[in-house]
Design a protein around this motif. Sequence first.
Motif, mmCIF file in Angstrom:
data_model
loop_
_atom_site.group_PDB
_atom_site.id
_atom_site.type_symbol
_atom_site.label_atom_id
_atom_site.label_comp_id
_atom_site.label_asym_id
_atom_site.label_seq_id
_atom_site.Cartn_x
_atom_site.Cartn_y
_atom_site.Cartn_z
ATOM 1 N N MET A 75 -3.959 -2.321 8.153
ATOM 2 C CA MET A 75 -2.563 -2.751 8.005
ATOM 3 C C MET A 75 -1.625 -1.545 8.085
ATOM 4 N N CYS A 76 -1.981 -0.477 7.368
ATOM 5 C CA CYS A 76 -1.104 0.703 7.328
ATOM 6 C C CYS A 76 -1.066 1.418 8.679
ATOM 7 N N GLU A 94 1.287 3.671 1.978
ATOM 8 C CA GLU A 94 1.925 3.960 3.272
ATOM 9 C C GLU A 94 3.052 2.974 3.572
ATOM 10 N N CYS A 140 -5.608 2.173 6.048
ATOM 11 C CA CYS A 140 -6.317 0.947 6.412
ATOM 12 C C CYS A 140 -5.705 0.368 7.687
ATOM 13 N N HIS A 147 0.869 -1.182 0.000
ATOM 14 C CA HIS A 147 0.000 0.000 0.000
ATOM 15 C C HIS A 147 0.908 1.235 0.000
#
Length: 201
Positions: free
Chosen positions: A101-102, A64, A99, A62
């Motif tokens: 995960m980020c 990030e 998100c 992603h």
Amino acid sequence: MERNTSALFWRMLDVVEKDIVPLTWEGVRQGHKVFGAAVLRADDLSLVLAGTNHEAECPLWHGEVWTIKEFFAPSPAGHPSVPRPAPEECLFLSTHEPCSMCLSALAWSGFPRVYFLFGYERTRADFQIPHDLRILEEIFDCPSPRRKSSFLELFSLEEMIPSLANPGEAQARFERLRAVYLELSETYQATKEKSSVIARK
Ligand SMILES: [Zn+2]
């Protein structure tokens, strides 16, 4: 304080437009998604580095996570000898609300202040990408992440607009960038369709 918020708002939108968007145009032509990020020094708002999504190479890249990876790389491309500030001396900028995960990656990396331009709801409405909210709800049973925790604080640039000295001008600038991202998204979709047609041949 208000002057500082204004300076930060305009600078961040400049970074999105001039530093992130050109990388993202390149990225979407290679089949990557439209999401980007940047790291700025907190003291003078100078750019440390910008990055964009590389999801076609790896689903974890992603915008990030890619940018964090580049930030910690020993000699990132294009910035061979620039010493890195510590994450706590920086502001992290995401084009879209990060998100789960980020957000975890940002917490693990030690970036204390994270700004984003477009919130989850806009991402869902403009790009039909509801995964951020679905992962939060289905895996974490969480309607939306906390804006403030001991790890980091999240700030919406769009939500700053009413408190700025010139909200009309700021809103217009925001809408212009929104149009750019809609165009990027269309290009991404068209590239994806073209490559799936080629793959079927
Ligand atoms: Zn993400």
